[in-house]
Design a protein around this motif. Structure first.
Motif: not given
Length: 74
Positions: A36-48, A62-68, A70-74
């Motif tokens: 399990k990898i919990a990523i706080a919303p304010d750290r999403f881009a850095q963690e991904i 899973t939620v809340p990142y199902k749409e967020a 997408i840009p990392f694989f575009g």
């Protein structure tokens, strides 16, 4: 070779994904980990960015990142 997988989201403490995937790994003979990898919303881009450049072989989103995610694989 051990392969590393996980589920990312926030929160993920309730997820059964690690247990499910570990059962699959054992029954199929795959040497793998799934965490399990919990990523706080304010750290999403850095963690991904770190996960994508690290030793992970894949992850579920899973939620809340199902749409967020997408840009990392575009």
């Amino acid at each position: 070779m051990v392969q590393h997988f996980g589920v990312i989201g926030f929160p993920v403490g309730h997820s059964l994904s690690p247990w499910i995937h570990q059962q699959f790994f054992q029954k199929s003979g795959i040497q793998g980990t799934y965490r399990k990898i919990a990523i706080a919303p304010d750290r999403f881009a850095q963690e991904i960015t770190q996960l994508l450049s690290g030793d992970m072989h894949g992850f579920n989103v899973t939620v809340p990142y199902k749409e967020a995610i997408i840009p990392f694989f575009g």
